[in-house]
Design a protein around this motif. Structure first.
Motif, PDB file in Angstrom:
ATOM      1  N   PRO A 154      33.905  46.987  51.456  1.00  0.00           N
ATOM      2  CA  PRO A 154      34.032  47.204  50.008  1.00  0.00           C
ATOM      3  C   PRO A 154      35.366  46.760  49.427  1.00  0.00           C
ATOM      4  N   VAL A 155      36.463  46.864  50.193  1.00  0.00           N
ATOM      5  CA  VAL A 155      37.760  46.436  49.672  1.00  0.00           C
ATOM      6  C   VAL A 155      37.779  44.925  49.471  1.00  0.00           C
ATOM      7  N   ALA A 156      37.270  44.167  50.441  1.00  0.00           N
ATOM      8  CA  ALA A 156      37.215  42.705  50.307  1.00  0.00           C
ATOM      9  C   ALA A 156      36.302  42.307  49.151  1.00  0.00           C
ATOM     10  N   PHE A 157      35.204  43.013  49.003  1.00  0.00           N
ATOM     11  CA  PHE A 157      34.245  42.729  47.930  1.00  0.00           C
ATOM     12  C   PHE A 157      34.888  42.939  46.559  1.00  0.00           C
ATOM     13  N   LEU A 158      35.543  44.071  46.384  1.00  0.00           N
ATOM     14  CA  LEU A 158      36.192  44.365  45.110  1.00  0.00           C
ATOM     15  C   LEU A 158      37.373  43.430  44.860  1.00  0.00           C
ATOM     16  N   SER A 159      38.099  43.081  45.915  1.00  0.00           N
ATOM     17  CA  SER A 159      39.228  42.163  45.770  1.00  0.00           C
ATOM     18  C   SER A 159      38.764  40.808  45.262  1.00  0.00           C
ATOM     19  N   MET A 160      37.616  40.347  45.741  1.00  0.00           N
ATOM     20  CA  MET A 160      37.071  39.070  45.288  1.00  0.00           C
ATOM     21  C   MET A 160      36.637  39.148  43.825  1.00  0.00           C
ATOM     22  N   ILE A 161      36.086  40.272  43.420  1.00  0.00           N
ATOM     23  CA  ILE A 161      35.726  40.466  42.010  1.00  0.00           C
ATOM     24  C   ILE A 161      36.978  40.392  41.137  1.00  0.00           C
ATOM     25  N   ARG A 162      38.045  41.053  41.566  1.00  0.00           N
ATOM     26  CA  ARG A 162      39.293  41.046  40.791  1.00  0.00           C
ATOM     27  C   ARG A 162      39.852  39.626  40.687  1.00  0.00           C
ATOM     28  N   LEU A 163      39.699  38.827  41.742  1.00  0.00           N
ATOM     29  CA  LEU A 163      40.201  37.454  41.745  1.00  0.00           C
ATOM     30  C   LEU A 163      39.361  36.540  40.863  1.00  0.00           C
ATOM     31  N   LYS A 164      38.036  36.629  40.989  1.00  0.00           N
ATOM     32  CA  LYS A 164      37.154  35.679  40.309  1.00  0.00           C
ATOM     33  C   LYS A 164      36.907  36.037  38.849  1.00  0.00           C
ATOM     34  N   PHE A 165      37.055  37.313  38.488  1.00  0.00           N
ATOM     35  CA  PHE A 165      36.796  37.737  37.111  1.00  0.00           C
ATOM     36  C   PHE A 165      38.063  38.337  36.498  1.00  0.00           C
ATOM     37  N   LYS A 166      39.184  37.655  36.727  1.00  0.00           N
ATOM     38  CA  LYS A 166      40.506  38.165  36.361  1.00  0.00           C
ATOM     39  C   LYS A 166      40.716  38.314  34.861  1.00  0.00           C
TER      40      LYS A 166
END
Length: 253
Positions: A140-152
């Motif tokens: 879940p941390v990697a998943f949320l981190s990718m969301i924060r990166l791609k939808f900044k």
């Protein structure tokens, strides 16, 4: 539309532990034992009315799509009616095709780690919504981190998950049972959900307890008492929070 107050708000003490600035092996985070427990959909609608939304997992369970659309309980369809715009994304191709056949618009196939759709990723959303998804994700941390990166360009994050501390779970444990969706990888408590959100780089803001579990005879009497006064008992009265089966967390990008 009715608004609701969160049961937990972040403060400097909690934030020190979430960020890793402080550590304790036996820290006790106290919150009110009673809180208003709205229905999850009522809370989401109150937060998301007239907002721009990116809705992860817009399909829901594929075999339930037609039934939920028919009885007006499909979340993507409900949010589309009350929001400024609601873009739905899902990695279930068959589910997306089914939504299109049912004339539910603005829904697209999207794999967070493989897809790149600039028109979706570069938009500024008031809220990115993950409804009952995080408990299914292996990391879940990697998943949320990718969301924060791609939808900044987005402003806020909403996550809904089952409540590990619900009385239903405690009752089952006493019987030697764990009742669970067999695709779930995690149970979340208020603190562990906030910790995962923080580890992914978001700023945890608040948390709500939602969705009442099975009610007792006494609860039913109270419910009818409020009903005849034209009030919603679950939203108008404080209930013991362990009777909530869901959590809704809010964070900032």
């Amino acid at each position: 539309m009715k608004t609701f107050d969160p049961a937990i708000k972040t403060d400097s003490h909690l934030q020190k532990f979430l960020s890793g600035q402080s550590f304790s092996n036996f820290e006790k985070f106290r919150f009110n034992k009673k809180s208003y427990i709205p229905k999850r959909i009522d809370l989401l609608e109150s937060l998301l009315v007239n907002k721009s939304i990116l809705h992860f997992g817009c399909c829901d369970h594929e075999n339930l799509i037609e039934e939920k659309v028919a009885n007006n309980s499909h979340l993507q369809e409900k949010l589309a009616k009350i929001s400024k715009i609601c873009i739905g994304i899902d990695n279930n191709k068959a589910g997306i095709e089914k939504l299109k056949k049912l004339n539910i618009e603005n829904c697209y196939y999207y794999d967070l780690f493989e897809s790149n759709i600039e028109e979706i990723e570069n938009q500024m959303y008031d809220y990115v919504l993950l409804g009952e998804i995080l408990e299914h994700i292996a990391d879940p941390v990697a998943f949320l981190s990718m969301i924060r990166l791609k939808f900044k360009n987005s402003k806020n994050l909403i996550i809904t998950v089952p409540n590990a501390l619900s009385s239903k779970n405690i009752y089952n444990i006493k019987k030697g049972i764990e009742e669970i969706n067999t695709d779930h990888k995690y149970w979340f408590t208020p603190y562990t959900l906030a910790k995962v959100i923080t580890e992914a780089g978001f700023k945890f803001e608040s948390l709500y307890f939602v969705d009442r579990s099975k009610i007792t005879i006494f609860d039913k009497i109270i419910k009818w008492f409020y009903y005849f006064r034209k009030l919603d008992a679950f939203a108008s009265r404080k209930w013991k929070i362990h009777k909530s089966v869901g959590l809704v967390a809010i964070a900032k990008f």
